[in-house]
Design an enzyme around this catalytic site. Structure first.
Site, PDB file in Angstrom:
ATOM      1  N   LYS A 113     -19.838  -4.533  35.450  1.00 20.60           N
ATOM      2  CA  LYS A 113     -19.035  -4.478  36.663  1.00 20.60           C
ATOM      3  C   LYS A 113     -19.699  -3.530  37.647  1.00 20.60           C
ATOM      4  O   LYS A 113     -19.649  -2.310  37.493  1.00 20.60           O
ATOM      5  CB  LYS A 113     -17.611  -4.000  36.399  1.00 20.60           C
TER       6      LYS A 113
ATOM      7  N   GLU B 130     -18.204  18.638  45.147  1.00 20.25           N
ATOM      8  CA  GLU B 130     -19.246  17.648  45.405  1.00 20.25           C
ATOM      9  C   GLU B 130     -18.941  16.908  46.701  1.00 20.25           C
ATOM     10  O   GLU B 130     -17.956  16.180  46.802  1.00 20.25           O
ATOM     11  CB  GLU B 130     -19.331  16.659  44.243  1.00 20.25           C
TER      12      GLU B 130
ATOM     13  N   GLU C  10     -22.111   9.546  32.850  1.00 15.41           N
ATOM     14  CA  GLU C  10     -22.955  10.278  33.802  1.00 15.41           C
ATOM     15  C   GLU C  10     -22.125  10.439  35.058  1.00 15.41           C
ATOM     16  O   GLU C  10     -21.887   9.477  35.784  1.00 15.41           O
ATOM     17  CB  GLU C  10     -24.254   9.507  34.058  1.00 15.41           C
TER      18      GLU C  10
ATOM     19  N   CYS D 167     -25.880  11.950  42.666  1.00 15.38           N
ATOM     20  CA  CYS D 167     -25.253  13.015  41.893  1.00 15.38           C
ATOM     21  C   CYS D 167     -26.247  14.087  41.471  1.00 15.38           C
ATOM     22  O   CYS D 167     -25.860  15.209  41.192  1.00 15.38           O
ATOM     23  CB  CYS D 167     -24.546  12.434  40.675  1.00 15.38           C
TER      24      CYS D 167
END
Length: 484
Positions: free
Chosen positions: A180, A387, A255, A289
């Site tokens: 997906k 973040e 992750e 990231c």
């Protein structure tokens, strides 16, 4: 609206293209212009069930797991070759979908995706167990076997690469996959389905279901016949994925987010360091990231480096991703752009000084934001601690090694980090103390499929790439044969 030749945006299940059971479709937007370019199927629970059943039948039937590692490796080598043969189209789709510069798509995304499949093709040849010495009068050995049906759920920022980092090892080990992709960026995943089929991957071994996370992703995550989940995405969603998979005792690889510190010591080669610093926060428009959005600078060179960045960063080419000279393209969507704006506004309220940038770039109706450098924020600022996932760099001074390490480790994240120094002993000493899955010294984002990648703390667990990734897609069986 332009329609692309990807069976036009249908689901790929059991080796066949099909519409969603309820006919639902969703729009795909070009972020460089804010315009709809095509639509793709929106998979529901019935479609996900069909994809998982196709993957289960292919696995149980041994169409893929029954092949030798060498045979699987040969087909994966063919996948890599097809990626290179179709590089222009894949790069065009990735650039259109994500908004990343076409030149970077060729140099980074296509190259690394092909390398991923080649690397795991080679590892498939050597997938083996071990003989174990015991005091028993027996022959004891281990075998590594495929886990079964893998759900690969990937994000919007590197669709091609992050699919390969999961599908590559999953297939090398003999598993089947239901992929997906992110709902914003499904195009390269659909194109890859064609390439898998052309390479000789049997029907049902790789299935692609496009759609939203709350509907398609949730149905896939909760399906009883999924044996493992491999996820890349935000930490917040990762917690939900891990919790849901844990309820069913399914293994997961996660992750997740990052907020890496990039430490510049007083002995660093500033001319070389500046290139790495800029790359670390503007590459992919800061939407990665493993980016380095927190710059920690020795106080003796802090003012000098801020001045260099203030002069250099505005000169980084921002614009149309189809222009080969462009380095920074648009944000991947309007919601991502608004998030960056909100953080920069917050920085101003918290006393931050905007060294450069700090505003949208009005261009063709796209979602552009100027690369931004912010000074004078305290370490407890949300802009420092959270973040942002955009082209924003915060700069903080430090006085000692201990303070640099304390600042670097002060966020909940632990994916990547970097050190700029010409002192080899210091480089190794600081690398040992940093809480991160990977540490780069005197550069940034040096990656290769042979090097394991993943995080600690809120950045997840498990590793992608290297033999460590292949092991994560296998289960170990022990066999003990009596010699009496």
């Amino acid at each position: 609206m332009t329609t692309f030749e990807i069976e036009p945006g249908r689901l790929f299940i059991g080796g066949q293209w099909r519409d969603a059971a309820d006919g639902a479709r969703t729009e795909v937007v070009d972020p460089s212009r804010g315009a709809v370019v095509t639509t793709v199927a929106e998979a529901g629970a019935a479609d996900v069930d069909a994809a998982v059943r196709a993957a289960r039948e292919a696995f149980d039937g041994g169409a893929w797991s029954g092949l030798s590692g060498r045979e699987r490796g040969r087909i994966l080598h063919r996948v890599a070759a097809l990626i290179r043969e179709n590089a222009d189209e894949l790069a065009r789709l990735e650039s259109l979908d994500v908004g990343k510069p076409i030149s970077l798509c060729h140099a980074v995304d296509i190259t690394n995706a092909a390398n991923d499949y080649e690397h795991f093709a080679a590892l498939a040849y050597s997938l083996d167990g071990a003989i174990r010495d015991t005091p028993m009068n027996a022959l004891a050995y281990t075998k590594r076997e495929a886990i079964g049906v893998v759900a690969a759920i990937t994000p919007f920022n590197f669709p091609l690469i992050l699919a390969g980092s999961k599908i590559g090892p999953a297939l090398a080990a003999g598993n089947t996959v239901v992929h997906k992709p992110a709902d914003e960026t499904p195009l390269s995943a659909l194109y890859m389905a064609r390439l898998f089929k052309e390479a000789g991957v049997p029907d049902g071994v790789v299935n692609v279901v496009t759609g939203s996370g709350p509907v398609t992703g949730e149905a896939l995550l909760r399906h009883r016949d999924i044996d493992k989940v491999a996820f890349t995405g935000s930490t917040a969603i990762g917690r939900h994925v891990a919790s849901t998979a844990g309820e069913a005792l399914k293994p997961v690889t996660m992750e997740l987010g990052g907020n890496a510190a990039h430490i510049v010591f007083e002995d660093a080669d500033l001319e070389k360091a500046v290139g790495a610093i800029i790359k670390a926060f503007v590459f992919n428009t800061g939407q990665f990231c493993m980016g380095g959005p927190r710059l920690l600078v020795a106080r003796s060179v802090h003012a000098t480096l801020l001045g260099i960045l203030g002069d250099a960063v505005p000169g980084v080419p921002v614009g149309d991703p189809r222009n080969p000279e462009t380095v920074v393209g648009p944000m991947a969507g309007e919601k991502h752009l608004k998030k960056v704006e909100e953080y920069v506004d917050l920085a101003r309220k918290e006393g931050g000084r905007i060294v450069c940038g700090g505003e949208r770039l009005d261009l063709d109706g796209g979602y552009y934001y100027r690369p931004t450098v912010i000074a004078d924020l305290s370490n407890d600022s949300r802009v420092v601690q959270e973040e942002i996932f955009g082209p924003v760099l915060t700069v903080q001074p430090f006085d000692t090694e201990d303070e640099a390490v304390e600042l670097a480790n002060s966020t909940p994240y632990g994916l990547a980090s970097g050190i700029q120094t010409q002192n080899l002993a210091r480089a190794h000493r600081i690398a040992d103390r940093l809480q991160a899955g990977i540490v780069w010294i005197n550069d940034w984002a040096m990656l290769d499929p042979a090097v394991p990648f993943g995080g600690v703390k809120d950045s997840g667990f498990g590793r992608e790439y290297g033999p460590e990734a292949l092991a994560a897609y296998t289960k170990v069986k022990s066999v003990v044969v009596s010699l009496d």
